[in-house]
Design an enzyme around this catalytic site. Structure first.
Site, PDB file in Angstrom:
ATOM      1  N   ARG A  93       0.830  -1.214   0.000  1.00 15.88           N
ATOM      2  CA  ARG A  93       0.000   0.000   0.000  1.00 15.88           C
ATOM      3  C   ARG A  93       0.857   1.254   0.000  1.00 15.88           C
ATOM      4  NH1 ARG A  93      -1.449   3.186   4.046  1.00 15.88           N
ATOM      5  NH2 ARG A  93      -0.871   1.671   5.651  1.00 15.88           N
ATOM      6  N   ASP A 135      12.909   9.948  16.951  1.00 14.16           N
ATOM      7  CA  ASP A 135      12.037   9.167  16.085  1.00 14.16           C
ATOM      8  C   ASP A 135      12.581   9.225  14.665  1.00 14.16           C
ATOM      9  OD1 ASP A 135       9.073   7.907  16.511  1.00 14.16           O
ATOM     10  OD2 ASP A 135       9.376   8.525  14.427  1.00 14.16           O
TER      11      ASP A 135
END
Length: 426
Positions: free
Chosen positions: A29, A133
């Site tokens: 996807r 992150d």
């Protein structure tokens, strides 16, 4: 897509994401989304682009990482950190407590830690929170400090009134809290990531190891161990406890917080000392779900503020509760098989209950037995359809198994539980 396995291998080498864990549908996807954005209709051409462009690799990573977090998601671990910080500062008031949040996603975890520390009476100068992150968009959201409904789950939302201001698109975190966290981009698998960093008292690395294959898990755990102080703690997700248990690490014994510390050989003749971390108060089995309130008398004081010693825990009148408390104690020590057997005993003797199945689900989660965990959480929801904690745990499992649609449906159910229980002001 003929090139999908090679594209997945590129993602795996860059960030550890294992297609066997997250499912090929997720990878396909996000690849198709990037191909459409670049107007590329051949996956072989896209693979060539990916292999030659660090910018494109980062763009694919941004899509492949699905942030799933909320404030005080890991309440037991967060409150334990506040307690730990006060204990360490009492012994060494001039040495700031160092905390690492990795990955920090959109900031809810490190900001929750900052709020808990402040409300425990820890001064801003007495702690450091570093947050990293791999996803730059997550860091941008964290820096902005503007959050919507999905970031506030559960019933204990008093912190939102104290630390946020209502805004048109949600709630704006106060600048005073935002200044307490140092955000930066970082990749756990980069060769030079934090290799020269000073060690930390506390490391949060929750719900990321489950996406890695075994060898990458070992690599990351080795890194985390190197970043720990000798008496430091690592907190991981429920499904990751079994990954950390080793000859070098042991459970810290904090109720349902999944905290670990380095093993220390203590001579038998040595005087027994107080434990490094005081266990949290036992939770009533009826609170093993979303509320998780201490059995101690209710109080409106700030989290972790000084209080008289808790009274001795009264013996439960319900035999099943006694068995579940023993199961919790064994699980906290890493004795998962024995803990699971006690849960089964409680169910066999007292009949099915949401509390017993939820605890059994957490135990299976901690042991990496995802199918058994999912089965238990579904039984919880059959017995207690509004059990928010089970909804969220099951959603996390489905997300990790490559079913984002199913996970989103469960999160929406959990959000409806929150919305129905929030006070409405006219």
């Amino acid at each position: 897509m003929k090139s999908l396995p090679l594209i997945a291998d590129r993602l795996k080498s860059a960030m550890g994401l294992d297609m066997a864990t997250v499912g090929s549908s997720l990878i396909e996807r996000v690849v198709r989304e990037r191909m459409a954005a670049l107007e590329i209709d051949d996956d072989g051409r896209y693979l060539a682009r990916l292999q030659s462009s660090a910018v494109e690799l980062q763009a694919l990573i941004e899509l492949a990482v699905v942030p799933e977090t909320w404030f005080f998601r890991d309440r037991e671990a967060i409150l334990a950190v506040a307690r730990l910080a006060r204990e360490r500062l009492a012994a060494q008031p001039t040495v700031p407590v160092r905390i690492l949040s990795l990955p920090c996603s959109t900031g809810e975890e490190p900001y929750s830690l900052a709020m808990a520390l402040l409300e425990a009476g820890v001064m801003p100068s007495q702690f450091v929170i570093d947050a990293y992150d791999i996803r730059t968009r997550s860091l941008e959201i964290a820096a902005a400090g503007l959050y919507g409904r999905n970031s506030f789950r559960g019933q204990e939302l008093g912190f939102r009134d104290r630390h946020f201001t209502p805004a048109e698109q949600g709630w704006q975190l106060h600048e005073a809290i935002r200044q307490l966290v140092r955000f930066a981009p970082g990749n756990l698998l980069a060769p030079d990531f934090l290799r020269q960093a000073a060690p930390y008292d506390v490391i949060f690395c929750r719900n990321v190891l489950i996406y890695f294959e075994r060898e990458v898990q070992r690599q990351v755990v080795t890194l985390l161990e190197s970043l720990m102080k000798p008496d430091g703690l690592i907190f991981v997700g429920p499904a990751e406890g079994g990954i950390l248990l080793s000859p070098r690490l042991e459970s810290a014994g904090i109720a349902l917080a999944f905290g670990f510390r380095k093993r220390v050989a203590v001579p038998r003749s040595a005087t027994r000392e107080a434990p490094l971390v005081m266990p949290l108060p036992l939770l009533a089995p009826s609170d093993l779900g979303g509320r998780r309130r201490p059995v101690a008398p209710p109080t409106s004081r700030a989290v972790g503020a000084a209080a008289p010693a808790l009274p001795a825990e009264p013996a439960p009148s319900n035999p099943a509760r006694t068995v579940l408390q023993r199961a919790r104690s064994l699980a906290d020590k890493g004795q998962l098989a024995q803990a699971a057997a006690l849960c089964e005993q409680a169910i066999g003797e007292q009949g099915p209950s949401a509390d017993a199945f939820y605890l059994l689900g957490l135990i299976h989660d901690a042991g990496g037995q995802t199918e058994q965990a999912r089965h238990c959480y579904r039984k919880v929801l059959y017995l207690a359809p509004r059990h928010q904690a089970a909804l969220l745990q099951l959603a996390a499992l489905l997300q990790a198994q490559g079913d984002p649609a199913g996970a989103e449906r469960l999160r929406q159910r959990a959000d409806r539980v929150t919305a129905s229980e929030e006070p409405h002001h006219g």
